[in-house]
Design a protein around this motif. Structure first.
Motif, PDB file in Angstrom:
ATOM      1  N   THR A 164       0.985  -1.232  -0.055  1.00 61.02           N
ATOM      2  CA  THR A 164      -0.004  -0.161  -0.167  1.00 61.02           C
ATOM      3  C   THR A 164       0.893   1.264  -0.044  1.00 61.02           C
ATOM      4  O   THR A 164       0.238   2.293   0.026  1.00 61.02           O
ATOM      5  CB  THR A 164      -1.085  -0.061   1.300  1.00 61.02           C
ATOM      6  OG1 THR A 164      -0.337   0.016   2.424  1.00 61.02           O
ATOM      7  CG2 THR A 164      -1.970  -1.007   1.344  1.00 61.02           C
ATOM      8  N   LEU A 165       1.976   1.178   0.061  1.00 55.94           N
ATOM      9  CA  LEU A 165       2.899   2.299   0.106  1.00 55.94           C
ATOM     10  C   LEU A 165       3.152   2.791  -1.262  1.00 55.94           C
ATOM     11  O   LEU A 165       3.036   2.178  -2.251  1.00 55.94           O
ATOM     12  CB  LEU A 165       4.324   2.104   0.500  1.00 55.94           C
ATOM     13  CG  LEU A 165       4.700   1.700   2.078  1.00 55.94           C
ATOM     14  CD1 LEU A 165       6.196   1.341   2.128  1.00 55.94           C
ATOM     15  CD2 LEU A 165       4.114   2.879   2.909  1.00 55.94           C
ATOM     16  N   ALA A 166       3.082   4.364  -1.613  1.00 49.42           N
ATOM     17  CA  ALA A 166       3.245   4.796  -2.914  1.00 49.42           C
ATOM     18  C   ALA A 166       4.478   4.597  -3.346  1.00 49.42           C
ATOM     19  O   ALA A 166       5.606   4.359  -2.740  1.00 49.42           O
ATOM     20  CB  ALA A 166       2.926   6.291  -2.645  1.00 49.42           C
ATOM     21  N   ASP A 167       4.573   4.137  -4.852  1.00 48.18           N
ATOM     22  CA  ASP A 167       5.897   3.763  -5.406  1.00 48.18           C
ATOM     23  C   ASP A 167       6.718   5.478  -5.418  1.00 48.18           C
ATOM     24  O   ASP A 167       6.139   6.312  -6.293  1.00 48.18           O
ATOM     25  CB  ASP A 167       5.678   3.444  -6.581  1.00 48.18           C
ATOM     26  CG  ASP A 167       6.840   3.016  -7.187  1.00 48.18           C
ATOM     27  OD1 ASP A 167       8.054   3.118  -6.694  1.00 48.18           O
ATOM     28  OD2 ASP A 167       6.888   2.552  -8.450  1.00 48.18           O
ATOM     29  N   THR A 168       7.538   5.631  -4.971  1.00 50.31           N
ATOM     30  CA  THR A 168       8.286   7.196  -4.947  1.00 50.31           C
ATOM     31  C   THR A 168       9.819   7.024  -5.423  1.00 50.31           C
ATOM     32  O   THR A 168      10.306   6.099  -5.175  1.00 50.31           O
ATOM     33  CB  THR A 168       8.239   7.512  -3.610  1.00 50.31           C
ATOM     34  OG1 THR A 168       6.921   7.645  -2.987  1.00 50.31           O
ATOM     35  CG2 THR A 168       8.687   9.010  -3.563  1.00 50.31           C
ATOM     36  N   THR A 169      10.268   7.782  -6.489  1.00 45.20           N
ATOM     37  CA  THR A 169      11.392   7.836  -6.869  1.00 45.20           C
ATOM     38  C   THR A 169      11.994   9.462  -6.656  1.00 45.20           C
ATOM     39  O   THR A 169      11.078  10.428  -6.359  1.00 45.20           O
ATOM     40  CB  THR A 169      11.417   7.556  -8.396  1.00 45.20           C
ATOM     41  OG1 THR A 169      10.542   8.541  -9.081  1.00 45.20           O
ATOM     42  CG2 THR A 169      11.021   6.189  -8.617  1.00 45.20           C
ATOM     43  N   VAL A 170      13.261   9.383  -6.504  1.00 46.09           N
ATOM     44  CA  VAL A 170      13.833  10.610  -6.225  1.00 46.09           C
ATOM     45  C   VAL A 170      15.275  10.850  -7.442  1.00 46.09           C
ATOM     46  O   VAL A 170      15.827   9.878  -7.348  1.00 46.09           O
ATOM     47  CB  VAL A 170      14.393  10.864  -4.810  1.00 46.09           C
ATOM     48  CG1 VAL A 170      15.216  12.444  -4.471  1.00 46.09           C
ATOM     49  CG2 VAL A 170      13.474  10.663  -4.005  1.00 46.09           C
TER      50      VAL A 170
END
Length: 315
Positions: free
Chosen positions: A57-63
């Motif tokens: 359920t965690l958002a897929d996040t990139t930096v």
């Protein structure tokens, strides 16, 4: 050249790895820019994360780091989306951070959980793109540093280069912000109206509004005239046709200005509820904020259909 994309993990973020990622990215592709690692997001606004959150359920996040001509430096680009979804097909929301913060606020573990949980509950999906805006109240104050131009002119190109938001050619259809970024989101929405391409909705969380010029003077404005020209309490008629949601805690220092904004602007949705200017309050309202934004990308699927304005007591 854009820097390498890095997946944002809890360990990297909390251990200060974000600065390490930034340095590595600068060395790889943006070393020629006068970039700087800005102050981490203030702890008081950090959204609490549950001790055990399912990864699914965690958002897929990139930096990654990108070179901004408008800001004359390298800035972080933090992109979050529902896990497993093709970002190319999703509508785009621009996310604005608060004073003393940076784009990583939108990739904090608590934010990733809140976004992911909202999308998992059935809120129509969209992608959130956040950038380092400095402490300029999201407009040009100092020569060579114009975060609003970065949002308007550079962000769509960066999204297009990465194959995101293809249906709108990389242009955000939603805007959201917290504290300084809440005021900035309203300013961004106004600029989009000026360009004849209004956003579908704007959400302002605990926005940094002012009734007292002496307080406003302590923020980055180039004098009283600059503050007046960029004060949402004055330009609210320009957003009359833009669906607006506004939230604030009743014990927040910005509560009275927000009440005044609601009384003047009559936004589509507003809520003054128990809370202070901190991450605990922001976490409590995020499900409603995400739902409000989702309503304007796919209205029939939203559980909170067409919320009306909240009636608040007169000042």
């Amino acid at each position: 050249m854009p820097g390498p994309i890095r997946r944002l993990t809890r360990r990297r973020l909390l251990a200060g790895g974000a600065a390490t990622v930034g340095v590595a990215a600068l060395a790889a592709g943006s070393a020629s820019l006068a970039g700087s690692v800005e102050t981490p997001a203030p702890v008081r606004l950090r959204v609490p994360a549950p001790s055990r959150a399912p990864r699914s359920t965690l958002a897929d996040t990139t930096v990654e780091w990108v070179g901004s001509t408008a800001r004359s430096r390298a800035v972080r680009l933090v992109v979050s989306s529902p896990p497993g979804r093709d970002r190319a097909t999703l509508p785009l929301c621009v996310g604005l951070h608060g004073l003393g913060g940076n784009a990583l606020w939108w990739g904090d573990p608590g934010m990733r959980h809140a976004l992911g949980a909202a999308w998992a509950s059935g809120v129509p999906p969209f992608t959130v793109a956040a950038l380092d805006g400095g402490d300029n109240y999201w407009h040009a104050v100092r020569p060579g540093d114009d975060p609003m131009r970065m949002l308007l002119d550079e962000l769509p190109a960066w999204m297009t280069q990465r194959g995101l938001a293809r249906d709108t050619r990389g242009v955000p259809v939603l805007a959201a912000g917290v504290s300084m970024g809440g005021a900035g989101a309203l300013m961004y929405a106004r600029e989009r109206v000026h360009r004849g391409a209004p956003v579908r909705a704007v959400a302002a969380m605990s926005p940094g509004l002012f009734l007292d010029p002496r307080l406003a003077a302590k923020r980055p404005f180039a004098g009283t005239a600059d503050w007046i020209a960029n004060d949402p309490l004055r330009f609210y008629p320009e957003l009359a046709s833009t669906p607006t949601g506004i939230w604030c805690g009743d014990k927040d220092a910005f509560a009275d200005p927000v009440r005044r904004y609601v009384a003047l602007a009559h936004p589509q949705f507003s809520r003054i509820s128990p809370g202070r200017h901190d991450g605990t309050y922001i976490g409590s309202i995020l499900p409603q904020v995400v739902a409000f934004l989702g309503a304007h990308v796919a209205p029939p699927a939203l559980p909170f259909a067409q919320p009306g304005p909240t009636v608040l007591p007169h000042l």
